[in-house]
Design a protein around this motif. Structure first.
Motif, PDB file in Angstrom:
ATOM      1  N   VAL A   1       0.847  -1.190   0.000  1.00 34.55           N
ATOM      2  CA  VAL A   1       0.000   0.000   0.000  1.00 34.55           C
ATOM      3  C   VAL A   1       0.888   1.248   0.000  1.00 34.55           C
ATOM      4  O   VAL A   1       1.525   1.580   0.980  1.00 34.55           O
ATOM      5  CB  VAL A   1      -0.971  -0.004   1.199  1.00 34.55           C
TER       6      VAL A   1
ATOM      7  N   LYS B   1       0.320   4.503  -0.451  1.00 36.50           N
ATOM      8  CA  LYS B   1      -0.387   5.789  -0.414  1.00 36.50           C
ATOM      9  C   LYS B   1       0.443   7.059  -0.275  1.00 36.50           C
ATOM     10  O   LYS B   1       0.168   8.027  -0.944  1.00 36.50           O
ATOM     11  CB  LYS B   1      -1.533   5.771   0.603  1.00 36.50           C
TER      12      LYS B   1
ATOM     13  N   SER C   1      -5.413   4.094  -1.380  1.00 32.79           N
ATOM     14  CA  SER C   1      -6.678   4.305  -0.677  1.00 32.79           C
ATOM     15  C   SER C   1      -7.476   5.475  -1.251  1.00 32.79           C
ATOM     16  O   SER C   1      -8.573   5.741  -0.794  1.00 32.79           O
ATOM     17  CB  SER C   1      -6.425   4.524   0.814  1.00 32.79           C
TER      18      SER C   1
ATOM     19  N   VAL D   1      -7.978   0.077  -1.991  1.00 29.10           N
ATOM     20  CA  VAL D   1      -8.245  -0.462  -0.649  1.00 29.10           C
ATOM     21  C   VAL D   1      -9.049   0.495   0.238  1.00 29.10           C
ATOM     22  O   VAL D   1      -9.560   0.106   1.275  1.00 29.10           O
ATOM     23  CB  VAL D   1      -6.935  -0.886   0.079  1.00 29.10           C
TER      24      VAL D   1
ATOM     25  N   MET E   1     -13.264  -8.576   2.771  1.00 30.90           N
ATOM     26  CA  MET E   1     -12.160  -7.782   3.330  1.00 30.90           C
ATOM     27  C   MET E   1     -12.608  -7.257   4.682  1.00 30.90           C
ATOM     28  O   MET E   1     -13.782  -6.943   4.882  1.00 30.90           O
ATOM     29  CB  MET E   1     -11.851  -6.611   2.394  1.00 30.90           C
TER      30      MET E   1
ATOM     31  N   MET F   1     -11.029  -5.198   8.542  1.00 33.50           N
ATOM     32  CA  MET F   1      -9.931  -4.636   9.338  1.00 33.50           C
ATOM     33  C   MET F   1     -10.171  -4.929  10.810  1.00 33.50           C
ATOM     34  O   MET F   1     -11.285  -4.761  11.310  1.00 33.50           O
ATOM     35  CB  MET F   1      -9.867  -3.129   9.130  1.00 33.50           C
TER      36      MET F   1
ATOM     37  N   MET G   1      -2.805  -5.993   8.032  1.00 31.78           N
ATOM     38  CA  MET G   1      -2.003  -4.824   7.690  1.00 31.78           C
ATOM     39  C   MET G   1      -0.675  -4.946   8.447  1.00 31.78           C
ATOM     40  O   MET G   1      -0.421  -5.964   9.073  1.00 31.78           O
ATOM     41  CB  MET G   1      -2.766  -3.545   8.078  1.00 31.78           C
ATOM     42  N   SER G   2       0.146  -3.908   8.413  1.00 31.46           N
ATOM     43  CA  SER G   2       1.482  -3.998   9.030  1.00 31.46           C
ATOM     44  C   SER G   2       1.440  -4.533  10.461  1.00 31.46           C
ATOM     45  O   SER G   2       2.280  -5.321  10.876  1.00 31.46           O
ATOM     46  CB  SER G   2       2.143  -2.624   9.057  1.00 31.46           C
TER      47      SER G   2
ATOM     48  N   ARG H   1      -2.499  -6.377   3.154  1.00 29.86           N
ATOM     49  CA  ARG H   1      -2.295  -5.021   2.626  1.00 29.86           C
ATOM     50  C   ARG H   1      -1.311  -4.309   3.532  1.00 29.86           C
ATOM     51  O   ARG H   1      -1.655  -3.923   4.642  1.00 29.86           O
ATOM     52  CB  ARG H   1      -3.639  -4.275   2.581  1.00 29.86           C
ATOM     53  N   ILE H   2      -0.078  -4.178   3.066  1.00 31.14           N
ATOM     54  CA  ILE H   2       0.979  -3.697   3.960  1.00 31.14           C
ATOM     55  C   ILE H   2       1.588  -2.386   3.479  1.00 31.14           C
ATOM     56  O   ILE H   2       2.009  -2.270   2.324  1.00 31.14           O
ATOM     57  CB  ILE H   2       2.058  -4.787   4.111  1.00 31.14           C
ATOM     58  N   GLY H   3       1.600  -1.403   4.378  1.00 31.67           N
ATOM     59  CA  GLY H   3       2.187  -0.107   4.067  1.00 31.67           C
ATOM     60  C   GLY H   3       3.398   0.163   4.947  1.00 31.67           C
ATOM     61  O   GLY H   3       4.543  -0.095   4.572  1.00 31.67           O
ATOM     62  N   SER H   4       3.147   0.663   6.145  1.00 32.90           N
ATOM     63  CA  SER H   4       4.223   1.191   6.995  1.00 32.90           C
ATOM     64  C   SER H   4       5.373   0.211   7.247  1.00 32.90           C
ATOM     65  O   SER H   4       6.528   0.630   7.325  1.00 32.90           O
ATOM     66  CB  SER H   4       3.646   1.717   8.313  1.00 32.90           C
TER      67      SER H   4
HETATM   68  C1  LIG Z   1      -3.163   2.315   4.671  1.00 34.21           C
HETATM   69  C2  LIG Z   1      -3.924   1.087   4.562  1.00 34.21           C
HETATM   70  C3  LIG Z   1      -3.297  -0.161   4.703  1.00 34.21           C
HETATM   71  C4  LIG Z   1      -1.836  -0.306   5.075  1.00 34.21           C
HETATM   72  O1  LIG Z   1      -1.689   0.042   6.425  1.00 34.21           O
HETATM   73  P1  LIG Z   1      -0.313  -0.130   7.213  1.00 34.21           P
HETATM   74  O2  LIG Z   1      -0.746  -0.179   8.641  1.00 34.21           O
HETATM   75  O3  LIG Z   1       0.512   1.045   6.882  1.00 34.21           O
HETATM   76  O4  LIG Z   1       0.296  -1.408   6.789  1.00 34.21           O
HETATM   77  C5  LIG Z   1      -4.074  -1.287   4.527  1.00 34.21           C
HETATM   78  N1  LIG Z   1      -5.405  -1.210   4.245  1.00 34.21           N
HETATM   79  C6  LIG Z   1      -6.032  -0.040   4.110  1.00 34.21           C
HETATM   80  C7  LIG Z   1      -7.487  -0.043   3.802  1.00 34.21           C
HETATM   81  C8  LIG Z   1      -5.325   1.148   4.264  1.00 34.21           C
HETATM   82  O5  LIG Z   1      -5.973   2.313   4.141  1.00 34.21           O
END
Ligand SMILES: *Cc1c(COP(=O)(O)O)cnc(C)c1O
Length: 254
Positions: A35, A37, A58, A94, A176, A178, A219-220, A235-238
């Protein structure tokens, strides 16, 4: 920047492998959606070069702008034999999707993770019909039942999937969800277990079609728990982008 990315990716991959091993699953059963963003285009180009295949955004505006820029860059590169051809990455939406943005998004997006109402589903179907495409999408479920979260209620998800099944320009690929934003692993586990049970129930009751097989969960902060409980997409960002420079306009504009 590339060295940092390689390091972070290695760390995340090690964690994915370990979680897969604990759950007795092959690594290939999990798709890593990076991810991106808040990153610059420069970082995204480096990622494509490194072989990242699935990128998540996102916001519609960011996704379409970046997908177009990457396509243009890949097109230029295709003429440069020495650079080697890279496949186009798949783009995953996402974040929350507004109906009035669908038209802009559809030409660029590969999978939508955030379908959270019948009206949105109907609109996606209508656009798919108009353009002769079928849009793969996850139904987003508010498994943590927090009022400020998007997603359909757990009690409504089953019925929504059932109705959407009749829209043939929409392909429901899974659910999906969270987990609540917490470090309490039990609370995360409870939310993901609930999503997995709902997913299995939909399959067992034959409510959805053959392509309903995926779970976008993790996620992360919690992707290992997601994988242990059956996630097919994380879904991995940070965790991937710690220490990497962000785009100057990382402030929301929509
Ligand atoms: C930003 C985001 C992520 C990634 O989040 P991190 O905690 O940075 O890994 C995953 N899913 C969605 C829907 C997001 O908005």
């Amino acid at each position: 920047m590339k060295r940092k990315l390689v390091e972070n990716l290695k760390r995340v991959e090690d964690r994915i492998h370990a979680a897969c091993a604990r759950a007795d699953r092959p690594r290939e059963s999990v798709t890593l959606v990076a991810v991106t963003k808040t990153l610059t285009l420069d970082v995204i180009r480096t990622m494509v070069d490194m072989g990242f295949t699935d990128l998540g955004e996102s916001r519609v505006q960011e996704l379409t702008r970046r997908a177009a820029a990457i396509d243009e860059w890949l097109g230029r590169r295709a003429r440069d034999v020495a650079a080697g051809a890279k496949p186009r990455p798949r783009w995953h939406m996402v974040g929350h999707l507004q109906r009035n943005k669908i038209k802009t998004l559809l030409p660029w997006v590969d999978t939508i993770h955030s379908m959270d109402s019948l009206r949105l589903a109907e609109e996606l179907h209508a656009h798919g019909e108009k353009t002769g495409t079928v849009v793969p999408a996850f139904v987003e479920v508010n498994v943590s039942e927090e009022p400020n979260k998007h997603g359909v209620r757990v009690a409504a998800a089953f019925h929504l999937v059932e109705i959407i099944q009749g829209l043939d320009h929409l392909k429901v690929v899974g659910l999906m969800g969270m987990a609540p934003h917490t470090d309490d692993a039990d609370q995360i586990r409870r939310a993901f277990t609930r999503l997995k049970e709902l997913h299995d129930e939909i399959i067992d009751e034959r409510v959805a079609g053959e392509c309903f097989r995926c779970l976008s969960m993790g996620m992360s902060n919690d992707f290992e728990i997601g994988i242990e409980l059956g996630a097919t997409h994380v879904r991995i960002g940070s965790a991937l982008f710690a220490g990497i420079e962000l785009a100057p306009q990382a402030v929301p504009t929509e």
